[in-house]
Design a protein around this motif. Structure first.
Motif: not given
Length: 188
Positions: A112-133
């Protein structure tokens, strides 16, 4: 809309770290480090920029997502903001709020947090890790950038730790970057 990009190093057999979380075996070799510093400077911790000749890390990301285990090595070194050049979100239920304004500890639902974050203005979002996330967020990943290293580990932390659930991606590019490492780029 912003894209979520999972940019990560992996073994041939799909592990991003050893069972204990160690990942130093990935190197990088000098020619790989040069390539990555040139093409992906934002993905290096801020403290490494001077050694790599990175002045102002330009690129597509303005935020990075990390799980607790990915963030903790920096904390153990006394670095509260490992990617100070990016807005940092650390997903952890047991960490206290960060004193650093560039680091936000997120204890709510990651998807839910990431879905909201993707809707906000800004550059792309890097998922760095780890495996569970990554496993939790895989349905939200728009692009996979996997640095496949010429190593077979046999076990460890998987690229995406989740129950069996096929997620389809399309290969966009495969680029050898030196020392047997191949950068694979996939999109939804």
């Amino acid at each position: 809309m912003r894209s979520l990009v999972y940019y990560v190093a992996s073994t041939i057999d799909g592990f991003i770290a050893a069972p204990d979380g160690a990942f130093e075996f990935f190197g990088p070799e000098p020619e790989v480090a040069r390539h990555l510093a040139t093409h992906w400077p934002q993905t290096f911790p801020t403290f490494a920029h001077p050694q790599l000749g990175i002045d102002r890390p330009q690129g597509r990301f303005d935020a990075v997502l990390m799980g607790r285990a990915t963030y903790e090595p920096a904390l153990k070194l006394g670095i509260a903001s490992p990617y100070a050049h990016l807005k940092q979100y650390v997903f952890a239920r047991s960490l206290p709020p960060s004193d650093d304004p560039a680091v936000e500890i997120v204890s709510s639902d990651a998807v839910a947090f990431v879905r909201d974050l993707k809707q906000q203005p800004g550059g792309d979002i890097w998922l760095c890790g780890g495996g569970r996330l990554a496993g939790q967020l895989l349905p939200e990943v728009d692009e996979l950038m996997v640095k496949v290293n010429p190593i077979v580990a046999g076990s460890g932390i998987p690229l995406a730790d989740r129950p069996f659930d096929l997620q389809h991606f399309t290969l966009v590019d495969a680029t050898p970057i030196g020392a047997g490492v191949v950068m694979l780029r996939y999109s939804r």
